[in-house]
Design a protein around this motif. Structure first.
Motif, PDB file in Angstrom:
ATOM      1  N   UNK A 154       0.819  -1.201   0.000  1.00 22.48           N
ATOM      2  CA  UNK A 154       0.000   0.000   0.000  1.00 22.48           C
ATOM      3  C   UNK A 154       0.853   1.250   0.000  1.00 22.48           C
ATOM      4  N   UNK A 155       0.182   2.377   0.157  1.00 17.79           N
ATOM      5  CA  UNK A 155       0.838   3.687   0.273  1.00 17.79           C
ATOM      6  C   UNK A 155       0.190   4.397   1.449  1.00 17.79           C
ATOM      7  N   UNK A 156       1.019   4.857   2.388  1.00 14.02           N
ATOM      8  CA  UNK A 156       0.522   5.469   3.613  1.00 14.02           C
ATOM      9  C   UNK A 156       1.043   6.887   3.745  1.00 14.02           C
ATOM     10  N   UNK A 157       0.180   7.785   4.268  1.00 13.54           N
ATOM     11  CA  UNK A 157       0.577   9.164   4.498  1.00 13.54           C
ATOM     12  C   UNK A 157       0.142  10.061   3.353  1.00 13.54           C
ATOM     13  N   UNK A 158       0.158  11.366   3.604  1.00 15.83           N
ATOM     14  CA  UNK A 158      -0.284  12.335   2.601  1.00 15.83           C
ATOM     15  C   UNK A 158       0.806  13.354   2.267  1.00 15.83           C
ATOM     16  N   UNK A 159       1.413  13.984   3.270  1.00 13.82           N
ATOM     17  CA  UNK A 159       2.432  14.994   3.011  1.00 13.82           C
ATOM     18  C   UNK A 159       3.701  14.368   2.449  1.00 13.82           C
ATOM     19  N   UNK A 198      -6.500   5.506   2.274  1.00 14.26           N
ATOM     20  CA  UNK A 198      -5.263   5.415   1.507  1.00 14.26           C
ATOM     21  C   UNK A 198      -5.272   4.152   0.648  1.00 14.26           C
ATOM     22  N   UNK A 199      -4.220   3.946  -0.111  1.00 15.38           N
ATOM     23  CA  UNK A 199      -4.167   2.828  -1.062  1.00 15.38           C
ATOM     24  C   UNK A 199      -3.659   1.562  -0.377  1.00 15.38           C
ATOM     25  N   UNK A 200      -4.482   0.541  -0.352  1.00 13.57           N
ATOM     26  CA  UNK A 200      -4.099  -0.757   0.194  1.00 13.57           C
ATOM     27  C   UNK A 200      -4.622  -1.823  -0.759  1.00 13.57           C
ATOM     28  N   UNK A 201      -3.792  -2.817  -1.021  1.00 13.09           N
ATOM     29  CA  UNK A 201      -4.137  -3.773  -2.068  1.00 13.09           C
ATOM     30  C   UNK A 201      -3.330  -5.052  -1.875  1.00 13.09           C
ATOM     31  N   UNK A 202      -3.727  -6.079  -2.587  1.00 11.85           N
ATOM     32  CA  UNK A 202      -2.956  -7.311  -2.689  1.00 11.85           C
ATOM     33  C   UNK A 202      -2.719  -7.611  -4.161  1.00 11.85           C
ATOM     34  N   UNK A 203      -1.535  -8.121  -4.454  1.00 19.48           N
ATOM     35  CA  UNK A 203      -1.216  -8.607  -5.790  1.00 19.48           C
ATOM     36  C   UNK A 203      -0.946 -10.105  -5.686  1.00 19.48           C
TER      37      UNK A 203
END
Length: 212
Positions: A154-159, A198-203
């Motif tokens: 995933x991708x965590x955080x904004x700034x 935020x973006x969370x996923x599995x591949x």
């Protein structure tokens, strides 16, 4: 990793002392899986990602072993690896009596000798490793023919966000697999114990048709 909500920027991976983090690691709902609904949600996802038949699963960066335990409960033979002694100790205690072994070592180069596996399972680890393209190639070498990657990222955080976006990961996997599936996880609050944005996923990438 230690999760934060999507308004807070987490520390970079190199700034985290995982031995220190181990004491409170399972307090996060998706780490400890203490809530029965959260645990059931992860168990169901894992069942859909792993082979139906008992398989040899290599769980890299296993943390305290919560996913390893779910995999073992589903009948798989698990080898779990974590670089943190404190994390590995907790995983070893959690997996006691199961068809599982816990090793201390680097997820990018796990200390498994000549062994091979049916599945490489990774959750929130690849983004912390340098040169993920080389890491993925090495992990592929640990898989048997028709083996599988299960990569939860995933991708965590904004700034100052950290992580690895799904489109980047699928690009890195494209030379290794012709069968890549992305499953978006942000919309399932049961997995995280709360709603997330935020973006969370599995591949899930099957290696049946390896490219040279």
């Amino acid at each position: 990793m230690t999760h934060t909500d999507d308004h807070t920027d987490p520390p970079a991976a190199g700034e985290i002392d995982w031995d220190v983090e181990a004491a409170g690691f399972d307090d996060e709902p998706d780490h400890g899986l203490r809530d029965l609904e959260v645990r059931a949600a992860w168990a169901a996802r894992l069942r859909s990602w792993l082979p139906e038949q008992p398989a040899d699963v290599l769980d890299l960066g296993c943390g305290t072993g919560s996913l390893s335990l779910l995999a073992a409960e589903q009948g798989h033979r698990v080898t779990a690896v974590d670089a943190s002694r404190a994390m590995a100790d907790r995983a070893r205690a959690k997996l006691a009596g199961r068809a599982a072994a816990v090793l201390r070592g680097d997820a990018s180069a796990p200390p498994v000798g000549e062994r091979s596996f049916d599945v490489v399972l990774v959750r929130h680890v690849l983004w912390t490793l340098p040169a993920p393209d080389r890491v993925l190639r090495h992990w592929r070498e640990l898989l048997r023919p028709r083996g599988r990657f299960v990569l939860v990222e995933g991708v965590w955080g904004t700034l100052d966000p950290v992580g690895i976006p799904a489109d980047r990961l699928t690009t890195l996997l494209a030379p290794l697999s012709a069968d890549i599936r992305v499953e978006r996880l942000s919309g399932d609050p049961l997995l995280w114990g709360r709603a997330v944005r935020d973006e969370r996923y599995a591949v899930v990438a099957d290696m049946g048709d390896l490219k040279d």
